[in-house]
Structures are given as structure tokens and as C-alpha cells.
Design a protein around this motif. Structure first.
Motif, PDB file in Angstrom:
ATOM      1  N   UNK A  61     -23.464  -1.156  19.441  1.00 31.48           N
ATOM      2  CA  UNK A  61     -24.008  -0.537  20.658  1.00 31.48           C
ATOM      3  C   UNK A  61     -25.451  -0.092  20.442  1.00 31.48           C
ATOM      4  N   UNK A  62     -26.108   0.280  21.518  1.00 26.70           N
ATOM      5  CA  UNK A  62     -27.452   0.842  21.438  1.00 26.70           C
ATOM      6  C   UNK A  62     -27.358   2.362  21.448  1.00 26.70           C
ATOM      7  N   UNK A  63     -28.374   3.015  20.910  1.00 24.80           N
ATOM      8  CA  UNK A  63     -28.416   4.477  20.862  1.00 24.80           C
ATOM      9  C   UNK A  63     -29.491   4.975  21.820  1.00 24.80           C
ATOM     10  N   UNK A  71     -29.902  15.476  22.361  1.00 19.93           N
ATOM     11  CA  UNK A  71     -28.667  14.766  22.044  1.00 19.93           C
ATOM     12  C   UNK A  71     -28.838  13.260  22.233  1.00 19.93           C
ATOM     13  N   UNK A  72     -28.094  12.494  21.428  1.00 12.99           N
ATOM     14  CA  UNK A  72     -28.128  11.048  21.484  1.00 12.99           C
ATOM     15  C   UNK A  72     -26.710  10.525  21.629  1.00 12.99           C
ATOM     16  N   UNK A  73     -26.588   9.359  22.257  1.00 15.37           N
ATOM     17  CA  UNK A  73     -25.273   8.793  22.519  1.00 15.37           C
ATOM     18  C   UNK A  73     -25.357   7.275  22.417  1.00 15.37           C
ATOM     19  N   UNK A  74     -24.298   6.653  21.904  1.00 16.49           N
ATOM     20  CA  UNK A  74     -24.240   5.200  21.753  1.00 16.49           C
ATOM     21  C   UNK A  74     -23.496   4.584  22.934  1.00 16.49           C
ATOM     22  N   UNK A  75     -24.128   3.570  23.549  1.00 17.70           N
ATOM     23  CA  UNK A  75     -23.592   2.973  24.763  1.00 17.70           C
ATOM     24  C   UNK A  75     -23.878   1.479  24.797  1.00 17.70           C
ATOM     25  N   UNK A  76     -23.200   0.771  25.711  1.00 19.21           N
ATOM     26  CA  UNK A  76     -23.622  -0.576  26.067  1.00 19.21           C
ATOM     27  C   UNK A  76     -24.996  -0.459  26.718  1.00 19.21           C
ATOM     28  N   UNK A 100     -25.122  20.067  20.221  1.00 18.31           N
ATOM     29  CA  UNK A 100     -24.660  19.106  19.218  1.00 18.31           C
ATOM     30  C   UNK A 100     -23.158  18.880  19.327  1.00 18.31           C
ATOM     31  N   UNK A 101     -22.763  17.611  19.339  1.00 20.89           N
ATOM     32  CA  UNK A 101     -21.354  17.257  19.376  1.00 20.89           C
ATOM     33  C   UNK A 101     -20.713  17.312  20.744  1.00 20.89           C
ATOM     34  N   UNK A 102     -21.505  17.540  21.808  1.00 18.74           N
ATOM     35  CA  UNK A 102     -20.916  17.719  23.133  1.00 18.74           C
ATOM     36  C   UNK A 102     -20.990  16.470  24.009  1.00 18.74           C
ATOM     37  N   UNK A 103     -21.505  15.367  23.483  1.00 16.55           N
ATOM     38  CA  UNK A 103     -21.452  14.118  24.236  1.00 16.55           C
ATOM     39  C   UNK A 103     -21.111  12.988  23.280  1.00 16.55           C
ATOM     40  N   UNK A 104     -20.144  12.182  23.684  1.00 21.98           N
ATOM     41  CA  UNK A 104     -19.687  11.052  22.873  1.00 21.98           C
ATOM     42  C   UNK A 104     -19.657   9.808  23.739  1.00 21.98           C
ATOM     43  N   UNK A 105     -19.987   8.673  23.130  1.00 24.82           N
ATOM     44  CA  UNK A 105     -19.930   7.401  23.834  1.00 24.82           C
ATOM     45  C   UNK A 105     -19.109   6.401  23.045  1.00 24.82           C
ATOM     46  N   UNK A 106     -19.773   5.335  22.611  1.00 24.03           N
ATOM     47  CA  UNK A 106     -19.085   4.255  21.908  1.00 24.03           C
ATOM     48  C   UNK A 106     -18.404   4.732  20.632  1.00 24.03           C
ATOM     49  N   UNK A 118      -9.956   3.311  26.149  1.00 27.60           N
ATOM     50  CA  UNK A 118     -10.450   2.064  25.554  1.00 27.60           C
ATOM     51  C   UNK A 118     -11.877   1.778  26.000  1.00 27.60           C
ATOM     52  N   UNK A 119     -12.308   2.396  27.095  1.00 26.51           N
ATOM     53  CA  UNK A 119     -13.655   2.136  27.600  1.00 26.51           C
ATOM     54  C   UNK A 119     -14.746   2.673  26.673  1.00 26.51           C
ATOM     55  N   UNK A 120     -14.386   3.591  25.781  1.00 25.82           N
ATOM     56  CA  UNK A 120     -15.349   4.011  24.763  1.00 25.82           C
ATOM     57  C   UNK A 120     -15.656   2.861  23.814  1.00 25.82           C
ATOM     58  N   UNK A 121     -14.678   2.001  23.577  1.00 23.93           N
ATOM     59  CA  UNK A 121     -14.857   0.874  22.660  1.00 23.93           C
ATOM     60  C   UNK A 121     -15.904  -0.113  23.165  1.00 23.93           C
ATOM     61  N   UNK A 122     -16.078  -0.176  24.474  1.00 22.59           N
ATOM     62  CA  UNK A 122     -17.068  -1.089  25.057  1.00 22.59           C
ATOM     63  C   UNK A 122     -18.380  -0.384  25.375  1.00 22.59           C
ATOM     64  N   UNK A 123     -18.475   0.899  25.067  1.00 23.10           N
ATOM     65  CA  UNK A 123     -19.690   1.647  25.364  1.00 23.10           C
ATOM     66  C   UNK A 123     -19.918   1.850  26.841  1.00 23.10           C
ATOM     67  N   UNK A 124     -18.848   1.748  27.638  1.00 22.03           N
ATOM     68  CA  UNK A 124     -18.969   1.871  29.092  1.00 22.03           C
ATOM     69  C   UNK A 124     -18.359   3.171  29.602  1.00 22.03           C
TER      70      UNK A 124
END
Length: 226
Positions: A61-63, A71-76, A100-106, A118-124
């Protein structure tokens, strides 16, 4: 009194006006999660190569940074990231500062408790404050915070689904509700990009979710989506 308990107490004891606003914004029935493209095995491991909303699983995924925060998050990438980052920005500006730690993506972890995870697995999909709003816990948001969430959903024209409308509920969860390349996704992403390039009087950080016209649009959207 714990934070989640306190939120429930305050929400339950809000004024009559707040309660009326909350009732008018809730859809008559919960939204239905997208038909899964794969299935969780007996051990809760996602077996498909696409997540439940039809997006392909990612290995790289991209960051992205969340505007206004550190904060940073990994997504499609592409339109999905544009839309989900808009959700995160509005949450940060209008509901509460993301720490810190309050947003999660992929994630690469295929263990899921619910198909929509399962949508976390696709970064969506993203989870915002998942410890504060865990799966199965309803009423974590104050009435005024729920007004903002409903405004976001209406603004994005059904491109994003909220876990508070899914079964079981997960109020921290936001997911792309259409398949890759859907025209509505492209249109919403272009709209958001236009706000970001504009003079600064539109979009996240400059939106009044309590404006009467926006409130009515949110109610109308909830009625159509029900």
C-alpha cells in the motif's frame, strides 16, 4: 466512570433538541454490507483475493499523511485514498484531534472478526479510534459528533459506508462502498480535489455540518439510503 461509559451517559442525557436531531439523522434500517468477494475460514482468516467490497488485496500500500495532524495511514492509492483521507481530515478537524495510534488503514493480517474488516486488507477502509469505538459497542459518539458523521456520509454521496450502520456495529470503521473505478467514486474524488485546490472556503476544516441546509441534505440522504 470509563470513557466509553461516560460517552453513553452523556449521549443518553443530551437535551431534547440534540436527541431530536439524532433521531432525524438515523436511517430507518441499517445499511447492508457489500456481498463478500471471499470468505473467512473457520479460523477467521480471509481466504479471498478481494476484500468484501470487491477491492483487490494489496501487498504494497501507499502511505499518506492526514492533513492537519502528524498521523500517517497506509491505503490503496488513487481515488480511494482521496476519499478516505477526506473522512480522516474531517474527523480530525470536527470531532477530535487524531493522536498516535488512533487511525489504522491497510494491514496484511488476514485474521478478521467480521467480513467488512477484510477491507483493511485492500487498503479501502480505515478505523478511526478503534479502541474507543470497538466492534459491537453502540453509542460511542456524542449526538453532535454523529451529526458530523452523517454530514460526511451525505457529502460523499454513498461512496463511503460507516460501521455504525453495519452489523455488528463498529463505529470506528469507514469503508469504500463501491467497486474500483466506479463513476461515483471518481466523481466524489474529483470534487474533493477541487476543494483542496480551491480558495480554502470548502472541504475539511471549513465545513459547518450544523448549517440548516446541510442538515436537511443529511436527513434526505439518510432517508434515501435507508
Amino acid at each position: 466512570m470509563g470513557e466509553l461509559t461516560r460517552r453513553r451517559f452523556v449521549g443518553a442525557t443530551a437535551g431534547v433538541a440534540g436527541a431530536a436531531a439524532l433521531t432525524s439523522l438515523l436511517p430507518a434500517t441499517a445499511a447492508v454490507a457489500a456481498e463478500p468477494a471471499g470468505a473467512a475460514g473457520a479460523a477467521g482468516s480471509w481466504a479471498g483475493e478481494r476484500s468484501s467490497n470487491g477491492w483487490p488485496l494489496l501487498e504494497a500500500p501507499e502511505t499518506f499523511g492526514v492533513e492537519g495532524s502528524d498521523q500517517r495511514v497506509r491505503l490503496a492509492g488513487g481515488d480511494a485514498a482521496v476519499v478516505l483521507l477526506h473522512v480522516a481530515r474531517r474527523f480530525h478537524y470536527e470531532i477530535g484531534e487524531l493522536r498516535a495510534g488512533e487511525i489504522h488503514g491497510w494491514t496484511a493480517d488476514r485474521r478478521v472478526a467480521q467480513e467488512y474488516e477484510s477491507n483493511y486488507l485492500s487498503g479501502s477502509a480505515i478505523a478511526v479510534r478503534p479502541l474507543s469505538y470497538p466492534a459491537g459497542a453502540r453509542g460511542g459518539l456524542y449526538p453532535n459528533e454523529l451529526v458530523v458523521v452523517r454530514d460526511i456520509l451525505a457529502e460523499l454521496d454513498g461512496v463511503v459506508s460507516w460501521g455504525g450502520d453495519l452489523t455488528p456495529v463498529k463505529e470506528s470503521h469507514f469503508e469504500i462502498a463501491v467497486k474500483p473505478g466506479h463513476p461515483r467514486l471518481k466523481g466524489v474524488a474529483r470534487k474533493i480535489e477541487g476543494w483542496r485546490r480551491g480558495p480554502g472556503d470548502e472541504g475539511a476544516g471549513a465545513t459547518d455540518a450544523f448549517d440548516p441546509a446541510r442538515r436537511e441534505k443529511a436527513r434526505a440522504f439518510a432517508r434515501r439510503s435507508a
